[in-house]
Motif scaffolding. Structure first.
Motif, PDB file in Angstrom:
ATOM      1  N   HIS A 144       3.396 -26.175 -39.857  1.00 58.23           N
ATOM      2  CA  HIS A 144       4.483 -25.901 -39.064  1.00 58.23           C
ATOM      3  C   HIS A 144       5.090 -27.284 -38.531  1.00 58.23           C
ATOM      4  O   HIS A 144       4.771 -27.039 -37.208  1.00 58.23           O
ATOM      5  CB  HIS A 144       4.789 -24.807 -38.335  1.00 58.23           C
ATOM      6  CG  HIS A 144       5.905 -24.276 -37.725  1.00 58.23           C
ATOM      7  ND1 HIS A 144       6.951 -24.985 -37.198  1.00 58.23           N
ATOM      8  CD2 HIS A 144       6.505 -23.061 -37.994  1.00 58.23           C
ATOM      9  CE1 HIS A 144       7.786 -23.913 -36.938  1.00 58.23           C
ATOM     10  NE2 HIS A 144       7.628 -22.829 -37.736  1.00 58.23           N
ATOM     11  N   PRO A 145       5.834 -28.199 -39.082  1.00 60.64           N
ATOM     12  CA  PRO A 145       6.025 -29.453 -38.595  1.00 60.64           C
ATOM     13  C   PRO A 145       6.976 -29.430 -37.314  1.00 60.64           C
ATOM     14  O   PRO A 145       6.709 -30.113 -36.238  1.00 60.64           O
ATOM     15  CB  PRO A 145       6.773 -30.272 -39.672  1.00 60.64           C
ATOM     16  CG  PRO A 145       6.416 -29.679 -40.812  1.00 60.64           C
ATOM     17  CD  PRO A 145       6.197 -28.290 -40.672  1.00 60.64           C
ATOM     18  N   GLU A 146       7.779 -28.436 -37.076  1.00 62.05           N
ATOM     19  CA  GLU A 146       8.636 -28.440 -36.060  1.00 62.05           C
ATOM     20  C   GLU A 146       8.005 -27.905 -34.763  1.00 62.05           C
ATOM     21  O   GLU A 146       8.057 -28.676 -33.610  1.00 62.05           O
ATOM     22  CB  GLU A 146      10.046 -27.429 -36.087  1.00 62.05           C
ATOM     23  CG  GLU A 146      10.890 -27.724 -37.303  1.00 62.05           C
ATOM     24  CD  GLU A 146      10.325 -27.443 -38.702  1.00 62.05           C
ATOM     25  OE1 GLU A 146      10.993 -27.821 -39.693  1.00 62.05           O
ATOM     26  OE2 GLU A 146       9.311 -26.766 -38.924  1.00 62.05           O
ATOM     27  N   LEU A 147       7.272 -26.715 -34.758  1.00 63.24           N
ATOM     28  CA  LEU A 147       6.380 -26.487 -33.700  1.00 63.24           C
ATOM     29  C   LEU A 147       5.218 -27.419 -33.231  1.00 63.24           C
ATOM     30  O   LEU A 147       4.888 -27.643 -32.249  1.00 63.24           O
ATOM     31  CB  LEU A 147       5.460 -25.187 -33.730  1.00 63.24           C
ATOM     32  CG  LEU A 147       4.739 -24.702 -32.796  1.00 63.24           C
ATOM     33  CD1 LEU A 147       5.583 -24.441 -31.483  1.00 63.24           C
ATOM     34  CD2 LEU A 147       4.212 -23.205 -33.161  1.00 63.24           C
ATOM     35  N   ALA A 148       4.618 -27.973 -34.364  1.00 58.75           N
ATOM     36  CA  ALA A 148       3.581 -29.052 -34.102  1.00 58.75           C
ATOM     37  C   ALA A 148       4.116 -30.364 -33.291  1.00 58.75           C
ATOM     38  O   ALA A 148       3.573 -30.802 -32.466  1.00 58.75           O
ATOM     39  CB  ALA A 148       2.995 -29.424 -35.378  1.00 58.75           C
ATOM     40  N   SER A 149       5.135 -30.726 -33.649  1.00 58.46           N
ATOM     41  CA  SER A 149       5.964 -31.867 -33.227  1.00 58.46           C
ATOM     42  C   SER A 149       6.257 -31.459 -31.631  1.00 58.46           C
ATOM     43  O   SER A 149       6.245 -32.180 -30.751  1.00 58.46           O
ATOM     44  CB  SER A 149       6.972 -32.412 -33.988  1.00 58.46           C
ATOM     45  OG  SER A 149       6.679 -32.821 -35.308  1.00 58.46           O
ATOM     46  N   HIS A 150       6.783 -30.369 -31.423  1.00 61.00           N
ATOM     47  CA  HIS A 150       7.025 -29.876 -30.130  1.00 61.00           C
ATOM     48  C   HIS A 150       5.880 -29.981 -29.290  1.00 61.00           C
ATOM     49  O   HIS A 150       5.806 -30.417 -28.208  1.00 61.00           O
ATOM     50  CB  HIS A 150       8.119 -28.514 -30.311  1.00 61.00           C
ATOM     51  CG  HIS A 150       8.094 -27.988 -28.910  1.00 61.00           C
ATOM     52  ND1 HIS A 150       9.262 -28.279 -28.056  1.00 61.00           N
ATOM     53  CD2 HIS A 150       7.322 -27.062 -28.231  1.00 61.00           C
ATOM     54  CE1 HIS A 150       8.897 -27.533 -27.030  1.00 61.00           C
ATOM     55  NE2 HIS A 150       8.026 -26.974 -27.035  1.00 61.00           N
ATOM     56  N   ILE A 151       4.856 -29.302 -29.830  1.00 57.85           N
ATOM     57  CA  ILE A 151       3.602 -29.190 -29.118  1.00 57.85           C
ATOM     58  C   ILE A 151       3.173 -30.806 -28.875  1.00 57.85           C
ATOM     59  O   ILE A 151       2.486 -31.149 -27.897  1.00 57.85           O
ATOM     60  CB  ILE A 151       2.509 -28.399 -29.718  1.00 57.85           C
ATOM     61  CG1 ILE A 151       2.799 -27.015 -29.777  1.00 57.85           C
ATOM     62  CG2 ILE A 151       1.114 -28.641 -29.298  1.00 57.85           C
ATOM     63  CD1 ILE A 151       2.004 -26.412 -30.814  1.00 57.85           C
TER      64      ILE A 151
END
Length: 282
Positions: free
Chosen positions: A97-104
């Motif tokens: 889940h690149p979007e959540l991973a990048s946000h984290i």
């Protein structure tokens, strides 16, 4: 906003994956291990998350002794299954889940945690064995996965207190994400075991179960346990349990967790298998 609602803790013994892949799960020796996950599979089907944030350690498959990040967060769209020397496990590719991973990643770094961002990351049994234990044999994994590698192989390794604090920061990061996602966080590895030296085969059942008691009821106190105690009491590989502290730190610490399942078994290969499912307290 996204929410962390539950945490899962489990050993990631490579022989478990081999037993599953070779059709030995029903044999008496292994059936005793896998019976401890019967409830877990049912609970998982009834509580499928959108995303699993899975904390594990690489075993010299993605990283070698030439480059070992203390923390490496997988931000890719997918993660291939590593060949650990006898072929890749016959399990589905892991969907990220690149979007959540990048946000984290952004949140953790701004929260003063130095992490490595992995845009490519083959994942080994440290990640796939827990997935198989919790989801069973599937054509594709039923949720997205964000892998976080923690170095517990080559010293120096992070302290339990550092991992516990990072778990709190992961919760803050998830809760600041603007999509409505149900997130589960998994801590893997352990329990007591030693793979080499004069104490090879060490298992400490009392220490393991005391650890489970404290993880549930007194995680802050547990996080202060020094590295030397892990090595002395739980063996050289028992240090993997600091990853469980990261998952516990990401739970709501203001309320007692709901213990949905607890399992402990000796032996599985040359280690003790521990397993917990905790839900946030109401």
């Amino acid at each position: 906003m996204a929410k962390i609602t539950a945490s899962v803790y489990t050993s990631h013994v490579p022989a478990i994956g081999a037993a599953l892949d070779s059709g030995k799960a029903g044999e008496p020796y292994w059936q005793k291990v896998f019976s401890g996950y019967d409830y877990s599979k049912k609970w998982n089907k009834d509580n499928i998350p959108d995303v699993v944030f899975l904390i594990y350690n690489d075993h010299a498959n993605a990283f070698s002794l030439s480059l070992i990040p203390t923390f490496a967060l997988g931000t890719a769209e997918s993660f291939p299954i590593a060949d650990e020397g006898w072929g890749a496990r016959p399990v589905p590719v892991v969907k990220g889940h690149p979007e959540l991973a990048s946000h984290i990643a952004q949140s953790l770094i701004q929260d003063d945690f130095d992490i490595t961002i992995a845009n490519e990351l083959p994942v080994d049994h440290g990640l796939t064995v827990p997935m198989s234990l919790m989801f069973g044999e599937v054509d594709e994994w039923p949720c997205y996965v964000i892998p976080l590698h923690v170095n517990v192989v080559q010293y120096p390794v992070p302290s339990g207190a550092r991992c516990f604090a990072m778990g709190k920061a992961i919760r803050r990061a998830v809760e600041s994400f603007d999509q409505d996602l149900n997130v589960h966080i998994w801590g893997t590895g352990g329990m007591s075991h030693q793979l080499q030296g004069a104490r090879a085969g060490l298992i400490n059942e009392k220490w393991d179960n005391d650890f489970l008691d404290e993880l549930i009821a007194e995680p802050e106190k547990l996080s202060k346990k020094p590295h030397l105690e892990y090595v002395e009491e739980a063996g050289s590989e028992g240090i993997e349990l600091v990853m469980w502290l990261m998952a516990r730190g990401a739970m709501n610490l203001e309320k007692e967790p709901i213990v949905k399942h607890r399992f402990y078994h000796v032996p599985a290969s040359n280690t003790a298998v521990g397993h917990l499912i905790l839900e946030d307290g109401i």
